[in-house]
Design an enzyme around this catalytic site. Structure first.
Site, PDB file in Angstrom:
ATOM      1  N   CYS A  12      59.173 -43.550  29.596  1.00 55.33           N
ATOM      2  CA  CYS A  12      58.149 -44.591  29.839  1.00 55.33           C
ATOM      3  C   CYS A  12      58.128 -45.610  28.703  1.00 55.33           C
ATOM      4  CB  CYS A  12      56.753 -43.973  29.932  1.00 55.33           C
ATOM      5  SG  CYS A  12      56.529 -42.813  31.283  1.00 55.33           S
ATOM      6  N   ASP A  31      59.660 -43.805  16.733  1.00 53.86           N
ATOM      7  CA  ASP A  31      60.067 -42.601  17.473  1.00 53.86           C
ATOM      8  C   ASP A  31      60.804 -41.683  16.495  1.00 53.86           C
ATOM      9  OD1 ASP A  31      60.684 -42.332  20.899  1.00 53.86           O
ATOM     10  OD2 ASP A  31      61.478 -40.833  19.502  1.00 53.86           O
ATOM     11  N   LEU A  33      62.960 -39.468  17.755  1.00 58.57           N
ATOM     12  CA  LEU A  33      64.149 -39.113  18.547  1.00 58.57           C
ATOM     13  C   LEU A  33      64.172 -37.618  18.909  1.00 58.57           C
ATOM     14  CD1 LEU A  33      66.879 -41.357  16.836  1.00 58.57           C
ATOM     15  CD2 LEU A  33      65.190 -41.968  18.586  1.00 58.57           C
ATOM     16  N   ARG A  35      63.149 -36.247  21.592  1.00 54.40           N
ATOM     17  CA  ARG A  35      63.523 -36.043  23.001  1.00 54.40           C
ATOM     18  C   ARG A  35      65.038 -35.895  23.113  1.00 54.40           C
ATOM     19  NH1 ARG A  35      64.743 -34.353  26.495  1.00 54.40           N
ATOM     20  NH2 ARG A  35      64.453 -34.653  28.709  1.00 54.40           N
ATOM     21  N   ASP A  74      58.295 -39.154  12.266  1.00 55.72           N
ATOM     22  CA  ASP A  74      57.646 -38.081  13.026  1.00 55.72           C
ATOM     23  C   ASP A  74      56.140 -38.196  12.837  1.00 55.72           C
ATOM     24  OD1 ASP A  74      56.574 -35.720  14.017  1.00 55.72           O
ATOM     25  OD2 ASP A  74      58.352 -34.552  13.486  1.00 55.72           O
ATOM     26  N   ASN A 119      52.964 -30.349  17.874  1.00 54.30           N
ATOM     27  CA  ASN A 119      53.463 -31.724  17.921  1.00 54.30           C
ATOM     28  C   ASN A 119      52.411 -32.668  18.500  1.00 54.30           C
ATOM     29  OD1 ASN A 119      55.812 -33.625  17.697  1.00 54.30           O
ATOM     30  ND2 ASN A 119      55.424 -33.824  19.897  1.00 54.30           N
ATOM     31  N   SER A 187      48.935 -26.168  32.284  1.00 52.15           N
ATOM     32  CA  SER A 187      50.053 -25.743  31.434  1.00 52.15           C
ATOM     33  C   SER A 187      49.640 -26.019  29.998  1.00 52.15           C
ATOM     34  CB  SER A 187      51.322 -26.541  31.760  1.00 52.15           C
ATOM     35  OG  SER A 187      51.182 -27.882  31.305  1.00 52.15           O
ATOM     36  N   HIS A 190      49.597 -29.711  29.492  1.00 50.51           N
ATOM     37  CA  HIS A 190      48.386 -30.378  29.997  1.00 50.51           C
ATOM     38  C   HIS A 190      47.176 -30.056  29.102  1.00 50.51           C
ATOM     39  CE1 HIS A 190      50.811 -30.688  33.828  1.00 50.51           C
ATOM     40  NE2 HIS A 190      50.225 -31.869  33.841  1.00 50.51           N
ATOM     41  N   VAL A 219      55.550 -40.043  37.216  1.00 50.42           N
ATOM     42  CA  VAL A 219      56.280 -41.313  37.288  1.00 50.42           C
ATOM     43  C   VAL A 219      57.602 -41.069  38.009  1.00 50.42           C
ATOM     44  CG1 VAL A 219      57.257 -43.208  35.952  1.00 50.42           C
ATOM     45  CG2 VAL A 219      55.229 -42.000  35.114  1.00 50.42           C
TER      46      VAL A 219
HETATM   47  P1  NAD Z   1      59.713 -38.800  26.950  1.00 52.17           P
HETATM   48  O1  NAD Z   1      59.861 -37.401  26.447  1.00 52.17           O
HETATM   49  O2  NAD Z   1      60.829 -39.424  27.676  1.00 52.17           O
HETATM   50  O3  NAD Z   1      59.326 -39.760  25.721  1.00 52.17           O
HETATM   51  C1  NAD Z   1      58.492 -39.370  24.661  1.00 52.17           C
HETATM   52  C2  NAD Z   1      59.046 -40.000  23.383  1.00 52.17           C
HETATM   53  O4  NAD Z   1      58.206 -39.628  22.289  1.00 52.17           O
HETATM   54  C3  NAD Z   1      60.452 -39.499  23.053  1.00 52.17           C
HETATM   55  O5  NAD Z   1      61.312 -40.588  22.797  1.00 52.17           O
HETATM   56  C4  NAD Z   1      60.258 -38.616  21.821  1.00 52.17           C
HETATM   57  O6  NAD Z   1      61.383 -38.630  20.964  1.00 52.17           O
HETATM   58  C5  NAD Z   1      59.008 -39.226  21.190  1.00 52.17           C
HETATM   59  N1  NAD Z   1      58.212 -38.282  20.387  1.00 52.17           N
HETATM   60  C6  NAD Z   1      57.737 -37.057  20.761  1.00 52.17           C
HETATM   61  N2  NAD Z   1      57.074 -36.498  19.739  1.00 52.17           N
HETATM   62  C7  NAD Z   1      57.114 -37.381  18.701  1.00 52.17           C
HETATM   63  C8  NAD Z   1      56.621 -37.364  17.372  1.00 52.17           C
HETATM   64  N3  NAD Z   1      55.968 -36.296  16.868  1.00 52.17           N
HETATM   65  N4  NAD Z   1      56.835 -38.440  16.583  1.00 52.17           N
HETATM   66  C9  NAD Z   1      57.515 -39.517  17.047  1.00 52.17           C
HETATM   67  N5  NAD Z   1      58.027 -39.583  18.295  1.00 52.17           N
HETATM   68  C10 NAD Z   1      57.831 -38.513  19.115  1.00 52.17           C
HETATM   69  O7  NAD Z   1      58.377 -38.799  27.817  1.00 52.17           O
HETATM   70  P2  NAD Z   1      57.867 -39.897  28.876  1.00 52.17           P
HETATM   71  O8  NAD Z   1      58.182 -39.406  30.224  1.00 52.17           O
HETATM   72  O9  NAD Z   1      58.287 -41.241  28.450  1.00 52.17           O
HETATM   73  O10 NAD Z   1      56.302 -39.755  28.680  1.00 52.17           O
HETATM   74  C11 NAD Z   1      55.630 -40.575  27.718  1.00 52.17           C
HETATM   75  C12 NAD Z   1      54.142 -40.247  27.727  1.00 52.17           C
HETATM   76  O11 NAD Z   1      53.623 -40.477  29.034  1.00 52.17           O
HETATM   77  C13 NAD Z   1      53.874 -38.783  27.392  1.00 52.17           C
HETATM   78  O12 NAD Z   1      52.775 -38.696  26.503  1.00 52.17           O
HETATM   79  C14 NAD Z   1      53.519 -38.166  28.724  1.00 52.17           C
HETATM   80  O13 NAD Z   1      52.602 -37.129  28.560  1.00 52.17           O
HETATM   81  C15 NAD Z   1      52.939 -39.336  29.501  1.00 52.17           C
HETATM   82  N6  NAD Z   1      53.153 -39.179  30.957  1.00 52.17           N
HETATM   83  C16 NAD Z   1      54.430 -39.128  31.464  1.00 52.17           C
HETATM   84  C17 NAD Z   1      54.603 -38.969  32.844  1.00 52.17           C
HETATM   85  C18 NAD Z   1      55.971 -38.860  33.482  1.00 52.17           C
HETATM   86  O14 NAD Z   1      56.042 -38.591  34.699  1.00 52.17           O
HETATM   87  N7  NAD Z   1      57.047 -39.058  32.741  1.00 52.17           N
HETATM   88  C19 NAD Z   1      53.465 -38.889  33.679  1.00 52.17           C
HETATM   89  C20 NAD Z   1      52.200 -38.939  33.124  1.00 52.17           C
HETATM   90  C21 NAD Z   1      52.051 -39.101  31.743  1.00 52.17           C
HETATM   91  N1  USQ Z   2      57.866 -29.105  41.912  1.00 47.06           N
HETATM   92  C1  USQ Z   2      58.612 -28.626  42.957  1.00 47.06           C
HETATM   93  N2  USQ Z   2      59.961 -28.638  42.835  1.00 47.06           N
HETATM   94  C2  USQ Z   2      60.607 -29.137  41.736  1.00 47.06           C
HETATM   95  C3  USQ Z   2      59.831 -29.637  40.665  1.00 47.06           C
HETATM   96  C4  USQ Z   2      58.464 -29.599  40.793  1.00 47.06           C
HETATM   97  O1  USQ Z   2      58.089 -28.184  43.980  1.00 47.06           O
HETATM   98  O2  USQ Z   2      61.839 -29.110  41.710  1.00 47.06           O
HETATM   99  C5  USQ Z   2      56.395 -29.108  42.034  1.00 47.06           C
HETATM  100  C6  USQ Z   2      55.698 -28.424  40.841  1.00 47.06           C
HETATM  101  O3  USQ Z   2      55.581 -27.015  41.070  1.00 47.06           O
HETATM  102  C7  USQ Z   2      54.363 -29.164  40.817  1.00 47.06           C
HETATM  103  C8  USQ Z   2      54.715 -30.573  41.294  1.00 47.06           C
HETATM  104  O4  USQ Z   2      55.967 -30.466  41.961  1.00 47.06           O
HETATM  105  O5  USQ Z   2      53.486 -28.619  41.760  1.00 47.06           O
HETATM  106  C9  USQ Z   2      54.827 -31.600  40.181  1.00 47.06           C
HETATM  107  O6  USQ Z   2      55.763 -31.155  39.211  1.00 47.06           O
HETATM  108  P1  USQ Z   2      56.485 -32.203  38.220  1.00 47.06           P
HETATM  109  O7  USQ Z   2      57.439 -31.438  37.377  1.00 47.06           O
HETATM  110  O8  USQ Z   2      56.997 -33.359  38.999  1.00 47.06           O
HETATM  111  O9  USQ Z   2      55.246 -32.777  37.372  1.00 47.06           O
HETATM  112  P2  USQ Z   2      54.356 -32.123  36.223  1.00 47.06           P
HETATM  113  O10 USQ Z   2      54.881 -30.845  35.734  1.00 47.06           O
HETATM  114  O11 USQ Z   2      52.946 -32.135  36.693  1.00 47.06           O
HETATM  115  O12 USQ Z   2      54.493 -33.164  35.030  1.00 47.06           O
HETATM  116  C10 USQ Z   2      54.808 -34.549  35.201  1.00 47.06           C
HETATM  117  C11 USQ Z   2      55.214 -35.087  33.836  1.00 47.06           C
HETATM  118  C12 USQ Z   2      54.019 -35.006  32.889  1.00 47.06           C
HETATM  119  C13 USQ Z   2      52.828 -35.712  33.518  1.00 47.06           C
HETATM  120  C14 USQ Z   2      52.511 -35.154  34.893  1.00 47.06           C
HETATM  121  C15 USQ Z   2      51.466 -35.974  35.625  1.00 47.06           C
HETATM  122  O13 USQ Z   2      56.317 -34.356  33.314  1.00 47.06           O
HETATM  123  O14 USQ Z   2      54.353 -35.619  31.656  1.00 47.06           O
HETATM  124  O15 USQ Z   2      51.697 -35.577  32.700  1.00 47.06           O
HETATM  125  O16 USQ Z   2      53.701 -35.241  35.714  1.00 47.06           O
HETATM  126  S1  USQ Z   2      50.436 -35.001  36.627  1.00 47.06           S
HETATM  127  O17 USQ Z   2      51.281 -34.136  37.493  1.00 47.06           O
HETATM  128  O18 USQ Z   2      49.674 -35.911  37.428  1.00 47.06           O
HETATM  129  O19 USQ Z   2      49.641 -34.163  35.770  1.00 47.06           O
END
Ligand code: NAD
Ligand code: USQ
Length: 397
Positions: A12, A31, A33, A35, A74, A119, A187, A190, A219
């Site tokens: 994101c 960042d 890095l 991830r 970090d 973290n 989890s 969460h 997302v």
């Molecule tokens: P991502 O893991 O791709 O990116 C997170 C970034 O943060 C990475 O580049 C990682 O290196 C950096 N990072 C982690 N810990 C750090 C630290 N201690 N210091 C500096 N950098 C650090 O994750 P994402 O999918 O881009 O998600 C970004 C945010 O959005 C997260 O907080 C996540 O909870 C939230 N979010 C993501 C989703 C999704 O579906 N991807 C949905 C809802 C919320």
């Molecule tokens: N699921 C399946 N099959 C799969 C993967 C997942 O059935 O192969 C199910 C899971 O059991 C769950 C749902 O799909 O019921 C969503 O799982 P997910 O892995 O797509 O999403 P989640 O673990 O909830 O986490 C993701 C992001 C997290 C963000 C969250 C938003 O990784 O960073 O916070 O979505 S939310 O779900 O609204 O809390």
């Protein structure tokens, strides 16, 4: 605006940094890095070929003529350097993506549970104290999650944007109180986001920090107009059992003819948003900060809700790939309803990208294009919520 994007190398954060830079903001990425290090630990790579951050930034300068700064730091362990960075840059706003964000990874082992809490909680608290220590004027936009509300509530009462008005019985009659919606994390990941919320409430009240918490849904999608400008700017696409999210996983699985990995009956209903809308929402949130002293503003950053089995059926109908009902590695409600209020972003002008518009493009442009990079042994989720829970042995390769 001068904006510091924490976690700006992630899924994101990277497209957000480019979107803000493209719209004239002065952007610096911070960042550690981590991830990329977790990819090495899990022996898996993004489906899309993600370039080194230095190369990404050089290519962005070539195609846009704009510079994005980078600080490798970090957040959880380098507090003094964080204060120096904030003092030097004096950002108008900080966008905080920098946390360990995968629920399965957070449940993988005792070590990953402890890492996720250490973290995420330390990163957020360090940031809040550093913002206070550097004058408290920088606005904060944090990426939270819909999962703070939890999915186990019975009935279909709409989930409000952060706060709930409740009636408290007293001997003199009922009193009305506005409270944070009760937290119900599913989890350890969460759980850290629910702890973040309490820290935000405290620092907004005690120190007048201006905080916006975006309760984002899952997302999906990969590209934004900016990441699509050059192949070397491509966004990451996680497909593995820990970091891959459900819809992107189904699209990748369909592209290689792998059965769609529905956990249990697929009765789980979740909220979704396309990555193109994520970056727009962040810009809207940056333009609408709360007043100093106000409680944190919460937006539900979602555009649609879908049941997992309906998504699987949609992808199956589009591609002909079969659906597999696997043992669910998670402890979660088998079936749930979900009604979510998202009036605030819509009122501020968000025009959502719907599944019906974006899905086919995602399938052909990304999943099919890069499908030869898939390692099929990384598809099934092996992280279980409690020891002894079954994994889908027959699909493990
Ligand atoms: P991502 O893991 O791709 O990116 C997170 C970034 O943060 C990475 O580049 C990682 O290196 C950096 N990072 C982690 N810990 C750090 C630290 N201690 N210091 C500096 N950098 C650090 O994750 P994402 O999918 O881009 O998600 C970004 C945010 O959005 C997260 O907080 C996540 O909870 C939230 N979010 C993501 C989703 C999704 O579906 N991807 C949905 C809802 C919320
Ligand atoms: N699921 C399946 N099959 C799969 C993967 C997942 O059935 O192969 C199910 C899971 O059991 C769950 C749902 O799909 O019921 C969503 O799982 P997910 O892995 O797509 O999403 P989640 O673990 O909830 O986490 C993701 C992001 C997290 C963000 C969250 C938003 O990784 O960073 O916070 O979505 S939310 O779900 O609204 O809390």
């Amino acid at each position: 605006m001068r904006v510091l994007v924490l976690g700006g190398d992630g899924f994101c954060g990277w497209p957000t940094a480019l979107h803000l830079s493209d719209h004239g903001h002065d952007v610096t990425i911070l960042d550690n890095l981590s991830r990329r290090a977790i990819d090495l630990e899990l022996e898996v790579e993004s489906l899309t070929p993600v370039r080194a951050l230095g190369e990404r930034l050089r290519v962005w300068r070539q195609v846009s003529g704009r510079d994005i700064g980078f600080v490798r730091l970090d957040l959880a362990t380098e507090y003094d350097r964080l204060v120096s960075v904030l003092t030097r840059l004096r950002p108008d706003a900080v966008v905080h993506f920098a946390e360990q964000r995968a629920a399965p990874y957070s449940m993988r082992s005792t070590g990953s549970k402890r890492y996720t809490v250490d973290n995420n909680v330390r990163a957020t608290h360090n940031l809040l104290t550093a913002l206070v220590a550097t004058g408290g004027e920088t606005a904060l936009v944090h990426l939270g999650t819909m999962g703070v509300y939890g999915y186990g509530w019975s009935g279909s009462a709409p989930i409000p944007e952060g706060y709930l008005t409740v009636k408290v019985p007293t001997p003199d009659g009922d009193l009305e109180r506005e409270i944070l919606h009760p937290a119900n994390p599913g989890s350890v990941y969460h759980l850290t986001k629910t702890l973040d919320q309490l820290m935000f409430a405290f620092y907004a009240h005690n120190d007048g920090l201006r905080i916006t918490d975006l309760h984002q849904g899952i997302v999906w999608g990969t590209q934004t107009p900016q990441t699509a400008r050059d192949e070397r700017l491509v966004n990451r696409f996680d497909y593995d059992g820990d970091f891959g999210t459900v819809l992107n996983r189904f699209l990748m699985q369909a592209a290689i003819g792998h059965p769609l990995t529905v956990h249990g009956t697929g009765g789980q209903t979740r909220a979704f948003i396309h990555i193109r809308d994520t970056v727009r929402c962040i810009e809207i949130a940056l333009s609408n900060p709360p007043e100093p002293g106000a409680k944190p503003t919460v937006f539900n950053q979602i555009t649609e809700t879908h049941r997992v089995r309906d998504l699987a059926e949609l992808v199956s109908a589009m591609t002909g790939v079969e659906v597999a009902n696997l043992p669910n590695p998670r402890q979660e409600a088998v079936e749930n309803d979900l009604v979510v209020r998202n009036d605030r972003f819509l009122a501020l002008g968000l025009k959502p990208t719907t599944l019906s518009e974006g899905l086919l493009e995602e399938c052909t442009d990304i999943a099919a294009r890069y499908c030869d990079r898939v390692d099929p042994s990384k598809i099934v989720c092996r992280s279980v919520w409690r020891e002894g829970m079954a994994v889908a042995e027959d699909l493990l390769t």
